[in-house]
Design a protein around this motif. Structure first.
Motif, PDB file in Angstrom:
ATOM      1  N   LYS A  17      25.992 -13.188  60.851  1.00 55.81           N
ATOM      2  CA  LYS A  17      25.282 -12.757  61.975  1.00 55.81           C
ATOM      3  C   LYS A  17      23.998 -11.648  61.434  1.00 55.81           C
ATOM      4  O   LYS A  17      23.167 -11.820  61.942  1.00 55.81           O
ATOM      5  CB  LYS A  17      26.158 -11.808  62.748  1.00 55.81           C
ATOM      6  N   ALA A  18      24.216 -11.065  60.401  1.00 54.51           N
ATOM      7  CA  ALA A  18      23.178 -10.029  59.769  1.00 54.51           C
ATOM      8  C   ALA A  18      22.089 -11.026  59.294  1.00 54.51           C
ATOM      9  O   ALA A  18      20.706 -10.589  59.715  1.00 54.51           O
ATOM     10  CB  ALA A  18      24.081  -9.264  58.504  1.00 54.51           C
ATOM     11  N   VAL A  19      22.193 -11.931  58.565  1.00 57.06           N
ATOM     12  CA  VAL A  19      21.007 -12.627  58.151  1.00 57.06           C
ATOM     13  C   VAL A  19      20.318 -13.490  59.329  1.00 57.06           C
ATOM     14  O   VAL A  19      19.079 -13.307  59.502  1.00 57.06           O
ATOM     15  CB  VAL A  19      21.315 -13.856  57.190  1.00 57.06           C
ATOM     16  N   ILE A  20      20.814 -13.772  60.355  1.00 55.65           N
ATOM     17  CA  ILE A  20      20.330 -14.497  61.556  1.00 55.65           C
ATOM     18  C   ILE A  20      19.316 -13.268  62.084  1.00 55.65           C
ATOM     19  O   ILE A  20      18.379 -13.349  62.735  1.00 55.65           O
ATOM     20  CB  ILE A  20      21.247 -14.894  62.483  1.00 55.65           C
ATOM     21  N   GLU A  21      20.103 -11.964  62.215  1.00 51.29           N
ATOM     22  CA  GLU A  21      19.293 -11.008  63.005  1.00 51.29           C
ATOM     23  C   GLU A  21      18.327 -10.682  62.010  1.00 51.29           C
ATOM     24  O   GLU A  21      17.167 -10.341  62.690  1.00 51.29           O
ATOM     25  CB  GLU A  21      20.318  -9.806  63.181  1.00 51.29           C
ATOM     26  N   LEU A  22      18.331 -10.362  61.012  1.00 52.61           N
ATOM     27  CA  LEU A  22      17.205 -10.086  60.018  1.00 52.61           C
ATOM     28  C   LEU A  22      16.271 -11.169  60.207  1.00 52.61           C
ATOM     29  O   LEU A  22      14.766 -10.617  60.174  1.00 52.61           O
ATOM     30  CB  LEU A  22      17.818  -9.809  58.619  1.00 52.61           C
ATOM     31  N   MET A  23      16.493 -12.375  60.071  1.00 52.32           N
ATOM     32  CA  MET A  23      15.549 -13.335  60.213  1.00 52.32           C
ATOM     33  C   MET A  23      14.587 -13.289  61.403  1.00 52.32           C
ATOM     34  O   MET A  23      13.442 -13.796  61.519  1.00 52.32           O
ATOM     35  CB  MET A  23      15.929 -14.743  59.745  1.00 52.32           C
ATOM     36  N   SER A  24      15.322 -12.827  62.567  1.00 56.20           N
ATOM     37  CA  SER A  24      14.428 -12.753  63.974  1.00 56.20           C
ATOM     38  C   SER A  24      13.655 -11.598  63.886  1.00 56.20           C
ATOM     39  O   SER A  24      12.716 -11.239  64.816  1.00 56.20           O
ATOM     40  CB  SER A  24      15.663 -12.651  64.911  1.00 56.20           C
ATOM     41  N   GLN A  34      20.776  -6.678  49.784  1.00 59.76           N
ATOM     42  CA  GLN A  34      20.866  -5.222  50.202  1.00 59.76           C
ATOM     43  C   GLN A  34      20.590  -5.122  51.883  1.00 59.76           C
ATOM     44  O   GLN A  34      21.704  -4.404  52.433  1.00 59.76           O
ATOM     45  CB  GLN A  34      20.039  -4.146  49.612  1.00 59.76           C
ATOM     46  N   ASP A  35      19.618  -5.669  52.007  1.00 61.19           N
ATOM     47  CA  ASP A  35      19.521  -5.610  53.660  1.00 61.19           C
ATOM     48  C   ASP A  35      20.561  -6.370  54.425  1.00 61.19           C
ATOM     49  O   ASP A  35      21.322  -5.747  55.368  1.00 61.19           O
ATOM     50  CB  ASP A  35      18.163  -6.460  54.154  1.00 61.19           C
ATOM     51  N   ILE A  36      20.949  -7.495  54.005  1.00 60.19           N
ATOM     52  CA  ILE A  36      22.125  -8.156  54.500  1.00 60.19           C
ATOM     53  C   ILE A  36      23.556  -7.309  54.460  1.00 60.19           C
ATOM     54  O   ILE A  36      24.298  -7.169  55.542  1.00 60.19           O
ATOM     55  CB  ILE A  36      22.466  -9.536  53.738  1.00 60.19           C
ATOM     56  N   SER A  37      23.621  -6.989  53.231  1.00 65.00           N
ATOM     57  CA  SER A  37      24.733  -6.195  53.141  1.00 65.00           C
ATOM     58  C   SER A  37      24.839  -4.746  54.174  1.00 65.00           C
ATOM     59  O   SER A  37      26.043  -4.549  54.602  1.00 65.00           O
ATOM     60  CB  SER A  37      24.759  -5.541  51.551  1.00 65.00           C
ATOM     61  N   ASP A  38      23.607  -4.075  54.011  1.00 64.58           N
ATOM     62  CA  ASP A  38      23.664  -2.932  55.127  1.00 64.58           C
ATOM     63  C   ASP A  38      23.820  -3.369  56.386  1.00 64.58           C
ATOM     64  O   ASP A  38      24.644  -2.561  57.078  1.00 64.58           O
ATOM     65  CB  ASP A  38      22.260  -2.145  54.835  1.00 64.58           C
ATOM     66  N   ARG A  39      23.293  -4.484  56.910  1.00 66.54           N
ATOM     67  CA  ARG A  39      23.372  -4.895  58.384  1.00 66.54           C
ATOM     68  C   ARG A  39      24.716  -5.152  58.710  1.00 66.54           C
ATOM     69  O   ARG A  39      25.488  -5.186  59.697  1.00 66.54           O
ATOM     70  CB  ARG A  39      22.322  -5.918  58.669  1.00 66.54           C
ATOM     71  N   ALA A  40      25.404  -5.922  57.689  1.00 72.21           N
ATOM     72  CA  ALA A  40      26.646  -6.549  57.920  1.00 72.21           C
ATOM     73  C   ALA A  40      27.901  -5.432  57.699  1.00 72.21           C
ATOM     74  O   ALA A  40      29.090  -5.657  57.928  1.00 72.21           O
ATOM     75  CB  ALA A  40      27.118  -7.728  56.995  1.00 72.21           C
TER      76      ALA A  40
END
Length: 181
Positions: A17-24, A34-40
């Motif tokens: 979910k984090a990677v999809i949200e970040l890609m949007s 780190q972005d994915i880690s923080d978001r998830a």
């Protein structure tokens, strides 16, 4: 399912979910582990426990959705186009963020080609150039016409805020497929 298995599944879902949200929100190239880690809300180690890197994560995410679409196609292969399209459009609608992001993303160009290849594979058996309305036409031309139209239609549907229900889309697309295949 054990408590540990549930925790692993929950972490993996949060990561996806984090990677999809970040890609949007930004280019895939700009996204870090780190972005994915923080978001998830998981550690970087947890991500590396399941994935080699962000590219492996994206590849596995794409494969998971295409495999699910393949299952839907297999389970509805004996149905008329209208009925066969309904679970497909319901799945697309239910995973709107993933599909709309993947189709719009410059960071996942492989998604479009994998999606098109998958559709060609699914429609290949439907094309009959030996008889009927497509007699004398080239199979490759018909397949490209159908699958690029299908993907374009899905993009249009998403980009316009899904102005029609998944049932209406299934009916409309089913009629068009009946007319052309």
């Amino acid at each position: 399912m054990s408590k540990v298995d549930r925790r692993i599944a929950k972490s993996q879902e949060a990561i996806k979910k984090a990677v999809i949200e970040l890609m949007s929100e930004k280019s895939f190239d700009e996204i870090t582990i780190q972005d994915i880690s923080d978001r998830a809300n998981v550690s970087r180690g947890t991500i590396y426990l399941h994935y080699l890197d962000k590219y492996d994560l994206l590849d596995k995410l794409i494969a998971e959705h295409i495999d699910k679409l393949r299952e839907i196609c297999e389970s509805s292969s004996e149905l008329e186009y209208i009925d066969a399209n309904l679970p497909w459009f319901e799945y697309l609608e239910g995973h709107y963020l993933f599909f709309s992001t993947m189709l719009a993303s410059k960071g996942a160009p492989s998604f479009r080609s994998q999606f098109l290849e998958f559709l060609i594979e699914e429609f290949k058996d439907e094309v009959d150039v030996a008889k009927g309305k497509n007699q004398g036409l080239k199979e490759e031309v018909i397949l490209q016409f159908i699958v690029t139209s299908y993907v374009g239609l899905v993009e249009w549907w998403f980009n316009n805020g899904m102005p029609y229900t998944s049932r209406e889309m299934a009916e409309q697309v089913g009629i068009l497929l009946d007319r052309n295949l």
